[in-house]
Design an enzyme around this catalytic site. Structure first.
Site, short mmCIF file in Angstrom:
data_model
loop_
_atom_site.label_atom_id
_atom_site.label_comp_id
_atom_site.label_asym_id
_atom_site.label_seq_id
_atom_site.Cartn_x
_atom_site.Cartn_y
_atom_site.Cartn_z
N THR A 41 -0.79 60.87 38.52
CA THR A 41 0.01 61.98 37.73
C THR A 41 -0.89 63.04 37.56
O THR A 41 -0.36 64.25 36.64
CB THR A 41 0.23 61.42 36.41
OG1 THR A 41 -0.92 60.97 35.53
CG2 THR A 41 1.35 60.24 36.35
N ARG A 81 -3.41 57.62 34.69
CA ARG A 81 -4.08 57.31 36.16
C ARG A 81 -4.08 58.51 36.96
O ARG A 81 -3.02 58.79 37.39
CB ARG A 81 -3.19 56.22 36.53
CG ARG A 81 -3.89 55.59 37.82
CD ARG A 81 -5.05 54.85 37.77
NE ARG A 81 -5.43 53.96 38.88
CZ ARG A 81 -6.59 54.36 39.75
NH1 ARG A 81 -7.46 55.37 39.30
NH2 ARG A 81 -7.03 53.49 40.42
N GLY A 82 -5.16 58.92 37.27
CA GLY A 82 -5.34 60.23 37.87
C GLY A 82 -4.61 60.36 39.54
O GLY A 82 -4.13 61.33 39.61
N GLU A 129 -9.95 52.46 28.31
CA GLU A 129 -9.41 53.64 27.28
C GLU A 129 -8.53 53.16 26.09
O GLU A 129 -8.55 53.53 25.20
CB GLU A 129 -8.92 54.82 28.19
CG GLU A 129 -9.83 55.64 28.92
CD GLU A 129 -9.15 56.88 29.84
OE1 GLU A 129 -10.16 57.37 30.51
OE2 GLU A 129 -8.04 56.68 29.65
#
Length: 1182
Positions: free
Chosen positions: A21, A17-18, A83
């Site tokens: 992190t 999850r951009g 994903e």
């Protein structure tokens, strides 16, 4: 050959999850993975505007594994969950979860903040099936063992530690795909050898050099190693073309920057000077584990420029590819290793050549011979195979023939370019040595020391230069000879040919016969010529007119002439600058009048016509002289003017009678060969040769007097004397204190050894033939030693290992030698045609004695004892010796269990050996420990061999433990010729449950009567070592087969080859049970008892399988009883040749009087020893 697995684009797919992190943990993880060569997909690499979902799905499918970073808001993203669903679908067993700032149980149970984020997302999703799949995939992923990190948890460690753990886990997994080496022929074995030297797991710093000539495949191996191991190191770099770039300062800086780019985190770091670059590299590499490969290094400065002094590396590996082996020496205390790349073997060469010449791998039949020629030309050099293969691909046969002919004369330019790099880096001294070896010495049977002397006389520095050429992989040294790859030789020849392409007379070296012949015939020589070989390729001699042609060649140094007949007329000239003159069958009766070769060091002139080859004052440098096979030479003249001679060969000079006294004073003479000078009578009166190491007098029968040895000689370690001079050797004979082997014979009368014979304290092998008297009661200035009697003796030869006594008719002298001169360490004793009655009991104290051979001793009556360590005994033509007493002695030596009952053997698997038998390799194991040979026939096989059978094959069964097996084979020849010489090999093959090994093998030479016995023993442990992987069952079928290979074919059809008459085996067996008494009585066999052992011999039921050897009338009774009492017996086959119906019942009864009718024949079944056999035993025969 293509790989069977489709390669992936990525090793690892990163799912995260951009907002949680991307700029922290994930960025650090990605950087670490990338630095270790792990191909990692991260969605930062996607171009804006693309359909992200579609691109991500393709990336997941083309990744070997996935790292899923579960964070607080991971479940709030439908993209992340899609994903994950795709990851679980594609690589369910290769998912590596990281629980970053979130508890694994929250993910597994979908509770807490993680569960709330998912619940919030689900309210916006209408597809409930997708939602349910997300939940299942999250639970499944959370159940996989992974990493858990919380910054407030001290047990979690730091983020950097977590990153390191993840990277190490992936590096040690099978996720990482190595490039396939299947296209690289022979790479696997070579990579394995280098990998062993690298020893990746060891803690030291290692430098490994991959060495070899150009085009051998060094760079290819280095690249394969780099691809295989690069991900084991934090930093790595492959620096190519080091030699080429190092020629300029800017090139050196380029190399440094290329190295820094691979090992530094700062990819944009630049250096301005070489010194600055070296300092930066050492700073970066300090205490860092690295893999560095420097390709094509040729001097130590290049290593210093790129690596400094290599002192601060930690567990690093440095690989050099180089043609200079010397670079690996003395590298600042580093552990250095060298791997010398070998040429491709025949199978590898064929595979590589076909890969380029025949891409379809289908070779038309009419191209096969041409292919063999091409592969033979390349001599295993990969570069040559590739170049020629590409050159010849899809070409006609005519083109192939023409191209191959061209290759013989001209090295292909692509091969020449690679090989010539090594030559261009040589000094003038090294180039001249290289060209002399390529154009003259290669293929010339000359030892290294002799070549070195010649080159030194030519004004070169061979010790230094040859060493450099070996280091640079241009030549090799094997034992005492130099060699060179054929293509390197051709390159050298091409270099010389380019000196004057159209005018051979202006070249420095001539080796081509046609060109050399033309130069001499047409008198086209010049001062530029340094060496000539005139040697016709065919065996027929060629006639050439040679008179004054050499006058033009004032710089000629090396001259070799073979197989040439010169026209009549004197030779007018030979160059005085010659260093080597090798002219076989020199046809002139004298030297040219003005020939004073002050630089000549090698003079090889066998078969010459000189009656007395005078070596004048001009021959002062001469070191090696060969006048062998010169039948016109009657005397060796005064050699005082040639004091530097080290090798002097007059062997096989049939008419040589006398040698001048001056030869005995050649202080530098090391090797003196007078072999087979059958008329030689007079040696120098005295020998003062301090350097002499070899003095060969074999077959010199007429020498009247052995020279005085004026001082101690330590160098001569072997001497053979077969002449009248042995009857009275000088007292100074004892000065040959270095002798280790002495063979001496007396032609007539009684010979007396001088008292000084006991000075030969280093004698290991002593052989004397004839009646020799050893001195007694002489003063010997040394301490007495223990002899074979067990008491002290001053006559002992303390290092004696092998003693041979032949034709000695003085019984007392034999007893003296055996009792007083033999040490307890004696290992071999041979006695031939001598007067010996009893072998002294003292010999049993020689515990190291392993070989005892006695032949032709007709008065020998008994051998009381032998040491238990003896392993080989041969007794032949000893008429008075009782054979049975010898057998009893052998059983004690072998220590076999006595009184095994006779057995018919196991015939249930009879004749498993093929009729057309192939001998097994001899190298599988050591051969039998015990071997004994005596004269005798099949009737002399002792009773204690409990399995006996006519013919060359026998079988039996053994239990679950390997037994000790003793074997006796009776040989004989069928004809009555007694004047024939036999030379043959016999093999004994053992098969256990179909697994075959060589049990024994021996080369035998016999003359005259041939009947004799051979005994062998293979002990339990040794037999088990012979079959290391064989698992025995409760019953195991064993077959022993003996095969003869005769090396001397019969001179006529009336003379037969030797055969194996009978085989006996002593073994504890568990053959199938014998026929019971009820069956025996039904048949009326009346089988005899072994009265000595008290056992019923019986007949094994499985023997009935050999039914074709039994009378048909007996077979019916046997079959009827077998059906009732022995269900396991096979049904025999009817033999129509017997002419009797199988159902005829004549009620045949047998008793002991007609037991011979129950002969099972010679092709399949073992036979018991019967009392009738025992009556036929007799003493040993001639």
């Amino acid at each position: 050959m293509a790989s069977s697995h489709q390669p992936k684009d990525f090793d690892v797919f990163l799912s995260f999850r951009g907002e949680d992190t991307r700029r922290g943990f994930v960025s650090h993880l990605y950087k670490a993975l990338d630095q270790h060569g792990i191909r990692t997909f991260i969605d930062d690499n996607l171009t804006r505007g693309e359909n992200i979902s579609e691109e991500l799905f393709k990336a997941i499918e083309n990744s070997s594994a996935s790292i899923v970073v579960f964070s607080k808001n991971y479940a709030s993203s439908s993209w992340c969950l899609d994903e994950l669903a795709k990851i679980i679908e594609c690589t369910p067993k290769k998912v590596l979860p990281v629980f970053y700032q979130v508890d694994p149980s929250e993910v597994r149970k979908l509770k807490g903040d993680f569960g709330k984020a998912l619940t919030k997302l689900e309210k916006r999703i209408k597809d409930k099936t997708k939602v349910q799949r997300w939940r299942e995939d999250l639970t499944n992923a959370a159940n996989i063992s992974g990493w858990d990190y919380k910054d407030k948890d001290k047990d979690s460690g730091t983020e950097s530690e977590l990153v390191q753990k993840i990277v190490e886990e992936i590096l040690n997994s099978d996720f990482i795909q190595m490039p396939s080496n299947e296209q690289l022929v022979g790479i696997n074995s070579r990579m394995k050898a280098v990998t062993k030297l690298l020893d990746i797991e060891s803690n030291d710093v290692r430098m490994v050099g991959i060495t070899g000539l150009g085009g051998i495949g060094k760079t290819t191996i280095a690249k394969a190693i780099y691809e295989r191991f690069s991900n084991h190191f934090k930093a790595k770099s492959f620096v190519e073309n080091v030699r080429e770039w190092s020629k300029t300062e800017q090139g050196k800086i380029h190399l440094q920057e290329a190295l820094i780019k691979g090992i530094s985190e700062d990819k944009n770091l630049r250096v301005s000077t070489v010194y600055e670059g070296t300092a930066s590299i050492n700073r970066i590499l300090r205490l860092k584990r690295v893999l560095i490969i420097l390709d094509d290094v040729d001097n130590a400065d290049q290593i210093e420029t790129l690596l400094g002094r290599c002192e601060c590396f930690a567990r690093s590996r440095i690989i050099l590819t180089t043609r200079n082996k010397r670079l690996l020496h003395d590298r600042n205390g580093l552990s250095t290793y060298s791997y010398d790349v070998e040429e491709l073997d025949e199978h590898e060469a064929i595979e590589l050549f076909r890969m380029h010449a025949f891409p379809s791998n289908k070779v038309p039949e009419d191209y096969l011979e041409l292919e063999k020629k091409a592969i033979s030309y390349a001599k295993g050099l990969p570069l040559a195979l590739k170049v020629m293969g590409c050159d010849l691909c899809k070409k006609t046969i005519t083109f192939w023939n023409d191209a191959l002919d061209y290759y013989k004369k001209n090295l292909h330019e692509d091969i020449q370019k690679i090989l010539r790099r090594s030559y261009e880096g040589l000094t003038e001294n090294e180039r001249n040595i290289f060209l002399d070896i390529a154009c003259f010495f290669k293929g010339y049977d000359m030892r290294y020391n002799m070549i070195k002397d010649v080159l030194k006389a030519c004004g070169l520095n061979p010790e230094y230069g040859i060493g450099k050429l070996i280091d640079k992989c241009l030549i090799d040294q094997y034992d005492d000879y130099l060699s060179m790859h054929d293509l390197l030789q051709q390159m050298g020849m091409d270099i010389v040919r380019q000196e004057a392409p159209q005018n051979p007379g202006e070249r420095s070296r001539l080796w081509c016969y046609e060109e050399a012949l033309d130069i001499l015939t047409e008198d086209k020589g010049s001062v530029k010529i340094r060496s000539i070989i005139l040697w016709p390729p065919k065996s027929e001699k060629v006639e050439v007119q040679i008179k004054a042609q050499f006058c033009k060649m004032k710089n000629l140094r090396l001259l070799l002439i073979r197989n040439v007949r010169c026209c009549k007329g004197p030779l007018e000239c030979l160059p005085n600058g010659l260093s080597l003159l090798d002219w076989r069958e020199y046809p002139f009766s004298s030297w040219p009048p003005n020939f004073f070769p002050k630089k000549l060091v090698v003079l090889n002139m066998p078969f010459i016509l000189l009656k007395e080859p005078v070596l004048k004052q001009g021959f002062v440098s001469l070191r090696h002289v060969d006048f062998s096979y010169c039948n016109l030479i009657t005397k060796i003249p005064d050699l005082s003017m040639t004091p530097n001679i080290t090798t002097l060969d007059h062997s096989y000079c049939d008419n040589l009678v006398e040698i001048d006294d001056s030869v005995g004073r050649l202080d530098k003479l090391e090797v003196w060969d007078l072999t087979s000078c059958v008329e030689l009578e007079t040696l120098p009166n005295c020998l003062t040769m301090k350097s002499l190491t070899s003095f060969d007098l074999d077959e010199c029968y007429r020498i009247k007097k052995f020279p005085n040895i004026l001082h101690e000689m330590k160098g001569v370690d072997y001497l053979t004397l077969e002449a009248n001079c042995t009857n009275e050797l000088p007292l100074s004979f004892g000065n040959l204190i270095g002798l280790r082997e002495l063979r001496i014979s007396s032609n007539s009368g009684v010979a007396h050894f001088p008292g000084s014979i006991y000075n030969l304290q280093h004698i290991e092998k002593l052989s004397f033939y004839g009646n020799f008297i050893f001195p007694k009661n002489v003063e010997i200035d040394r301490q007495p030693m223990c002899n074979s009697l067990g008491c002290s003796s001053k006559y002992v030869f303390p290092m004696l290992k092998r003693l041979v006594i032949g034709q000695d008719k003085i019984c007392s002298e034999i007893e003296f030698i055996l009792n007083y001169c033999c040490p307890l360490t004696l290992e071999e004793l041979h006695i031939y045609d001598s007067k010996v009655v009893t072998l002294p009991e003292s010999m049993s104290r020689c515990e190291r004695l392993h070989t005892f051979i006695i032949k032709g001793c007709n008065e020998l009556r008994e051998i009381l004892r032998l040491p238990h360590g003896v392993r080989r005994v041969e007794v032949e033509s000893c008429h008075s010796l009782d054979l049975q007493s010898l057998f009893q002695l052998l059983t004690k030596i072998i220590r076999l269990p006595p009184n095994l009952p006779p057995c018919l053997g196991d015939t249930s698997h009879m004749l498993m050996f093929p009729h057309s038998y192939t001998l097994l390799p001899f190298c599988q194991s050591r051969i039998c420990e015990d071997g004994f040979e005596v004269a005798g026939d099949e009737n002399d096989i002792p009773d204690w061999f409990n399995h006996q059978r006519d013919g060359n094959l026998i079988s039996f069964s053994i239990g679950p433990e390997f037994p000790t097996i003793a074997l006796c084979i009776a040989f004989r020849k069928k004809d009555s010729y007694c004047d024939r010489f036999y030379a043959y090999n016999y093999y004994v093959i053992i098969s256990i449950n179909g697994s075959e090994r060589t049990l024994a093998r021996k080369f035998i030479q016999k003359y005259g009567r041939f009947d004799y016995l051979c005994f062998y023993c293979r002990r339990q442990r040794s037999l088990q070592e012979l079959f290391p992987d064989l698992k025995l069952t409760d019953r195991n079928h064993v077959e022993i087969h003996s095969e003869i290979i005769n090396f001397n074919p019969p001179r006529s059809r009336d003379i037969a080859d030797p055969i194996v008459e009978r085989i006996g085996v002593h073994v504890e067996c568990n053959c199938p049970p014998t026929v019971n008494r009820h069956l025996s009585l039904q048949l009326g066999l009346g089988l005899p008892m072994d009265t000595e052992n008290g056992s019923d011999l019986g007949v094994t039921g499985s023997a009935f399988t050999a039914s074709k050897h039994l009378h048909p009338l007996m077979l019916k009774s046997l079959r009827r009883a077998a059906r009732a009492d022995m269900k396991y017996i096979e049904q025999p086959q009817h033999d129509p040749d017997l002419g009797l119906p199988m159902d005829t019942d004549l009620g045949l009864a047998l008793d002991s009087s007609n037991v011979d009718l129950f002969d099972l024949g010679s092709s399949s079944v073992a036979q018991p020893v019967t009392p009738q056999d025992k009556k036929r035993k007799r003493k040993v025969k001639v």
